[in-house]
Design a protein around this motif. Sequence first.
Motif, short mmCIF file in Angstrom:
data_model
loop_
_atom_site.label_atom_id
_atom_site.label_comp_id
_atom_site.label_asym_id
_atom_site.label_seq_id
_atom_site.Cartn_x
_atom_site.Cartn_y
_atom_site.Cartn_z
N ASP A 188 0.82 -1.20 0.00
CA ASP A 188 0.00 0.00 0.00
C ASP A 188 0.87 1.26 0.00
N GLN A 189 1.92 1.28 0.81
CA GLN A 189 2.82 2.44 0.88
C GLN A 189 3.44 2.74 -0.47
N LEU A 190 3.68 1.69 -1.27
CA LEU A 190 4.33 1.86 -2.56
C LEU A 190 3.33 1.93 -3.72
N GLY A 191 2.05 1.93 -3.41
CA GLY A 191 1.02 2.02 -4.45
C GLY A 191 0.94 0.79 -5.32
N LEU A 192 1.15 -0.39 -4.72
CA LEU A 192 1.13 -1.66 -5.45
C LEU A 192 -0.06 -2.50 -5.01
N ARG A 193 -0.51 -3.37 -5.92
CA ARG A 193 -1.61 -4.29 -5.63
C ARG A 193 -1.05 -5.64 -5.16
N PRO A 194 -1.77 -6.37 -4.32
CA PRO A 194 -1.33 -7.71 -3.96
C PRO A 194 -1.11 -8.55 -5.22
N GLY A 195 0.00 -9.26 -5.25
CA GLY A 195 0.36 -10.10 -6.39
C GLY A 195 1.13 -9.39 -7.48
N GLN A 196 1.13 -8.09 -7.46
CA GLN A 196 1.77 -7.32 -8.54
C GLN A 196 3.28 -7.55 -8.60
N ILE A 197 3.91 -7.77 -7.45
CA ILE A 197 5.37 -8.00 -7.48
C ILE A 197 5.68 -9.49 -7.39
N LYS A 198 4.71 -10.30 -7.75
CA LYS A 198 4.85 -11.75 -7.90
C LYS A 198 4.97 -12.52 -6.59
N GLU A 199 4.56 -11.91 -5.47
CA GLU A 199 4.57 -12.66 -4.21
C GLU A 199 3.46 -13.71 -4.24
N ASN A 200 3.69 -14.81 -3.56
CA ASN A 200 2.70 -15.88 -3.51
C ASN A 200 1.68 -15.68 -2.41
N ILE A 201 2.10 -15.06 -1.31
CA ILE A 201 1.22 -14.84 -0.17
C ILE A 201 1.37 -13.40 0.27
N THR A 202 0.25 -12.72 0.46
CA THR A 202 0.24 -11.35 0.96
C THR A 202 -0.42 -11.37 2.33
N THR A 203 0.27 -10.79 3.32
CA THR A 203 -0.25 -10.76 4.68
C THR A 203 -0.78 -9.38 5.02
N THR A 204 -1.58 -9.31 6.06
CA THR A 204 -2.06 -8.04 6.60
C THR A 204 -1.86 -8.08 8.11
#
Length: 94
Positions: free
Chosen positions: A8-24
Amino acid sequence: VMDRETLDQLGLRPGQIKENITTTGLDLSQASPGQVFFIGEQVTLEIVGPCTPCGKMDAIRPGLQQLLKGRRGKLAMVINGGPIKVGDHIRIEP
């Protein structure tokens, strides 16, 4: 594994940088190699180290590789696989 707060700080969407799991709500910067993640009821992952951003990040957005240095999340090895879904509880064992 990447945290949503950094995306969010970098203005990116989950999965956009090819991560497999996004945490909150999980501070991945404090996670160290050897620590174990538990996701949902079955999945266990072991942190093996930081994820170093590669040049492919600049294809997503020029300068993104540099912005992600030290903030790209963690690499993890699957110890016990299984199904995971959005909203599963994640915890890290020291």
